[in-house]
Design an enzyme around this catalytic site. Structure first.
Site: not given
Ligand code: GRF
Length: 210
Positions: A21-22, A118
């Site tokens: 969830g960053s 993505h």
């Molecule tokens: C991101 O790198 C996004 O591109 C992919 O999943 C990752 C999620 O990262 N779909 P986070 O959970 O928001 O840290």
């Protein structure tokens, strides 16, 4: 279900996340500055104990686990997700690390109002492990893409992209980290543009209005 929305002047978004969830955190941080046009009204995870849920709760945002295994079909699972989206008057669904293909139940209600993040420059390297795919292919430039969700896997109309150089010393982890640095400001920017009504779709092409 009754609406629980309490700030109707803001554009209401939901974030669906399966993991860390960053990107959700980037949206929370921008919202907390007080100038955002959007409000995260609900966070939903398909994974028990996802860190994204903790981040939402920390920020006082309603957060729910809805686990596919608790439903007899994908359709029933998505109907439950839809109930929450309706309850919170959600205008835009942001898939931020949501590791599941969206089915017709959710898409039927939110087509054109659902975006995905993505970690590659689409249409290259669709699907999982995109940074690894980029490393294995030996590309010198990769990046991130935000696109509308359609019935395919990472195939919807592209809204925005940011590039990053791939160094010979990079592996999938360092490349992922570089890409995430670009994702965080970009997701905030794109959600803000959509909230302001400045993103217009014309078939596969997407225009950002000045
Ligand atoms: C991101 O790198 C996004 O591109 C992919 O999943 C990752 C999620 O990262 N779909 P986070 O959970 O928001 O840290």
């Amino acid at each position: 279900m009754e609406s629980t929305n309490n700030s109707i002047d803001k554009f209401q978004i939901a974030v669906l996340a399966s993991g860390n969830g960053s990107n959700l955190q980037a949206l929370i941080d921008a919202q907390q500055k007080g100038t955002a046009s959007y409000q995260i009204s609900v966070v939903i995870s398909d994974k028990s104990g996802a860190k994204a849920l903790e981040r939402a709760k920390q920020a006082g945002i309603p957060a729910f686990e809805i686990l596919p295994k608790d439903f007899i079909s994908k359709q029933e699972y998505e109907q439950q997700v839809l109930k929450y989206l309706n309850q919170y008057d959600v205008q835009l669904v942001v898939l931020a690390g949501y590791m599941r293909i969206v089915g017709p139940t959710l898409l039927g209600s939110y087509e054109g109002r659902m975006i995905n993040l993505h970690p590659s420059l689409l249409p290259a390297f669709q699907g999982i492990h995109a940074p690894k795919q980029a490393i294995d292919a030996g590309v010198k430039i990769s990046g991130c893409t935000i696109h509308f969700v359609d019935e395919g896997l990472d195939t919807g109309p592209i809204i925005a992209q940011r590039p990053v150089f791939v160094d010979f010393s990079d592996d999938e982890h360092t490349l992922q980290a570089k890409i995430q640095k670009l994702e965080h400001p970009l997701i905030v920017e794109v959600v803000e543009l959509i909230a302001q009504g400045r993103v217009k779709r014309d078939g596969r092409r997407v225009q950002i209005l000045m």
